[in-house]
Design a protein around this motif. Structure first.
Motif, PDB file in Angstrom:
ATOM      1  N   ARG A 232       0.831  -1.216   0.000  1.00 38.04           N
ATOM      2  CA  ARG A 232       0.000   0.000   0.000  1.00 38.04           C
ATOM      3  C   ARG A 232       0.859   1.257   0.000  1.00 38.04           C
ATOM      4  O   ARG A 232       0.540   2.241  -0.671  1.00 38.04           O
ATOM      5  CB  ARG A 232      -0.934  -0.015   1.203  1.00 38.04           C
ATOM      6  CG  ARG A 232      -2.071  -0.986   1.042  1.00 38.04           C
ATOM      7  CD  ARG A 232      -3.052  -0.918   2.202  1.00 38.04           C
ATOM      8  NE  ARG A 232      -4.179  -1.778   1.936  1.00 38.04           N
ATOM      9  CZ  ARG A 232      -4.581  -2.749   2.748  1.00 38.04           C
ATOM     10  NH1 ARG A 232      -3.952  -2.956   3.902  1.00 38.04           N
ATOM     11  NH2 ARG A 232      -5.623  -3.490   2.425  1.00 38.04           N
ATOM     12  N   GLN A 233       1.943   1.210   0.742  1.00 35.38           N
ATOM     13  CA  GLN A 233       2.849   2.360   0.766  1.00 35.38           C
ATOM     14  C   GLN A 233       3.455   2.576  -0.615  1.00 35.38           C
ATOM     15  O   GLN A 233       3.546   3.705  -1.099  1.00 35.38           O
ATOM     16  CB  GLN A 233       3.945   2.150   1.805  1.00 35.38           C
ATOM     17  CG  GLN A 233       4.886   3.326   1.919  1.00 35.38           C
ATOM     18  CD  GLN A 233       5.934   3.111   3.006  1.00 35.38           C
ATOM     19  OE1 GLN A 233       5.928   2.121   3.726  1.00 35.38           O
ATOM     20  NE2 GLN A 233       6.848   4.050   3.109  1.00 35.38           N
TER      21      GLN A 233
ATOM     22  N   ALA B 277       2.173   1.723  -3.474  1.00 39.35           N
ATOM     23  CA  ALA B 277       1.132   2.171  -4.411  1.00 39.35           C
ATOM     24  C   ALA B 277       0.921   3.670  -4.336  1.00 39.35           C
ATOM     25  O   ALA B 277       0.610   4.307  -5.346  1.00 39.35           O
ATOM     26  CB  ALA B 277      -0.182   1.450  -4.126  1.00 39.35           C
ATOM     27  N   GLY B 278       1.118   4.236  -3.168  1.00 38.95           N
ATOM     28  CA  GLY B 278       0.916   5.672  -3.010  1.00 38.95           C
ATOM     29  C   GLY B 278       2.184   6.481  -3.055  1.00 38.95           C
ATOM     30  O   GLY B 278       2.198   7.644  -2.670  1.00 38.95           O
ATOM     31  N   SER B 279       3.258   5.880  -3.525  1.00 34.42           N
ATOM     32  CA  SER B 279       4.552   6.548  -3.558  1.00 34.42           C
ATOM     33  C   SER B 279       4.513   7.773  -4.474  1.00 34.42           C
ATOM     34  O   SER B 279       4.351   7.643  -5.692  1.00 34.42           O
ATOM     35  CB  SER B 279       5.621   5.565  -4.046  1.00 34.42           C
ATOM     36  OG  SER B 279       6.878   6.173  -4.058  1.00 34.42           O
ATOM     37  N   PRO B 280       4.669   8.959  -3.889  1.00 30.62           N
ATOM     38  CA  PRO B 280       4.617  10.169  -4.719  1.00 30.62           C
ATOM     39  C   PRO B 280       5.848  10.275  -5.623  1.00 30.62           C
ATOM     40  O   PRO B 280       6.950   9.925  -5.233  1.00 30.62           O
ATOM     41  CB  PRO B 280       4.586  11.308  -3.694  1.00 30.62           C
ATOM     42  CG  PRO B 280       5.201  10.735  -2.461  1.00 30.62           C
ATOM     43  CD  PRO B 280       4.932   9.255  -2.488  1.00 30.62           C
TER      44      PRO B 280
ATOM     45  N   ARG C 105       5.766   2.034  -9.341  1.00 30.63           N
ATOM     46  CA  ARG C 105       4.811   1.768  -8.263  1.00 30.63           C
ATOM     47  C   ARG C 105       4.291   0.336  -8.330  1.00 30.63           C
ATOM     48  O   ARG C 105       4.241  -0.366  -7.314  1.00 30.63           O
ATOM     49  CB  ARG C 105       3.647   2.761  -8.308  1.00 30.63           C
ATOM     50  CG  ARG C 105       4.034   4.130  -7.791  1.00 30.63           C
ATOM     51  CD  ARG C 105       2.859   5.097  -7.689  1.00 30.63           C
ATOM     52  NE  ARG C 105       2.342   5.393  -9.021  1.00 30.63           N
ATOM     53  CZ  ARG C 105       1.065   5.254  -9.384  1.00 30.63           C
ATOM     54  NH1 ARG C 105       0.164   4.862  -8.522  1.00 30.63           N
ATOM     55  NH2 ARG C 105       0.685   5.547 -10.616  1.00 30.63           N
TER      56      ARG C 105
ATOM     57  N   ALA D 255      -3.906   1.065  -8.152  1.00 30.16           N
ATOM     58  CA  ALA D 255      -2.790   1.770  -8.771  1.00 30.16           C
ATOM     59  C   ALA D 255      -2.982   1.891 -10.282  1.00 30.16           C
ATOM     60  O   ALA D 255      -2.503   2.843 -10.900  1.00 30.16           O
ATOM     61  CB  ALA D 255      -1.475   1.053  -8.461  1.00 30.16           C
TER      62      ALA D 255
END
Length: 188
Positions: free
Chosen positions: A68-69, A71-74, A81, A132
């Motif tokens: 989850r982290q 997937a949200g990696s800016p 991702r 994602a």
């Protein structure tokens, strides 16, 4: 009940299961590794199967949190991702193979003890991948996610060279993402 005590018991269970396998591990082994008496261990886990199940829950939860982290990696592009989300699963398997000659037994998704947990983990991971992919794949996101998770599971079949599935995962994700970019609106 103390979470620290439960953590110590599950760490000891992991040590025992990876060293001896689930079948050969006893509650005495877990208690000794935890530095506790058997009666004290039974205050936290009902039996060896309960310890194994709780440990599996923690391993899956940790891997899912990593996914989850990722997937949200800016700032990371889609391919990176997706790779990192799926690598969370692959790395869990690689870790168990590296740390235990009993990895096949520990990872057996058909077991009565953890089969439902493995199915839920796979479903949740597929949801993360589909999320994602949502913007890029649209209505095909779930189908593409199913393919990518299946790819990752397939790569776990031969871990004789741990770098090979890592490279193949990166290549497979890149191919899927390239296919999505060249066929944007293609039917599912």
């Amino acid at each position: 009940m103390s979470n620290e005590r439960l953590d110590a018991i599950l760490a000891a269970a992991y040590e025992c299961f990876t060293r001896h396998g689930v079948r050969r591990t006893t509650m005495d082994d877990i208690a000794a590794a935890a530095g506790m008496s058997r009666p004290a261990v039974y205050q936290y886990v009902r039996n060896k199967d309960d310890a194994y199940r709780r440990l599996a829950e923690r391993l899956f939860a940790g891997s899912l949190a990593d996914a989850r982290q990722a997937a949200g990696s800016p700032g990371a592009d889609l391919a990176q991702r997706l790779h990192d989300v799926l690598a969370a699963k692959l790395e869990l398997t690689l870790r168990l193979h590296r740390e235990s000659p009993h990895a096949a037994e520990l990872l057996d998704t058909s077991t009565r003890l953890t089969g439902d947990l493995a199915e839920a983990y796979t479903r949740d991971l597929t949801d993360v991948v589909a999320g994602a992919l949502a913007d890029t794949a649209g209505p095909r996101a779930r189908a593409v996610a199913d393919v990518l998770v299946a790819l990752t599971r397939g790569l776990e079949a031969d871990l004789t060279d741990p770098d090979l599935p890592r490279r193949r995962l990166r290549d497979g994700v890149a191919l899927v993402v390239a296919g999505l970019a060249t066929h944007p609106g293609a039917p599912s």
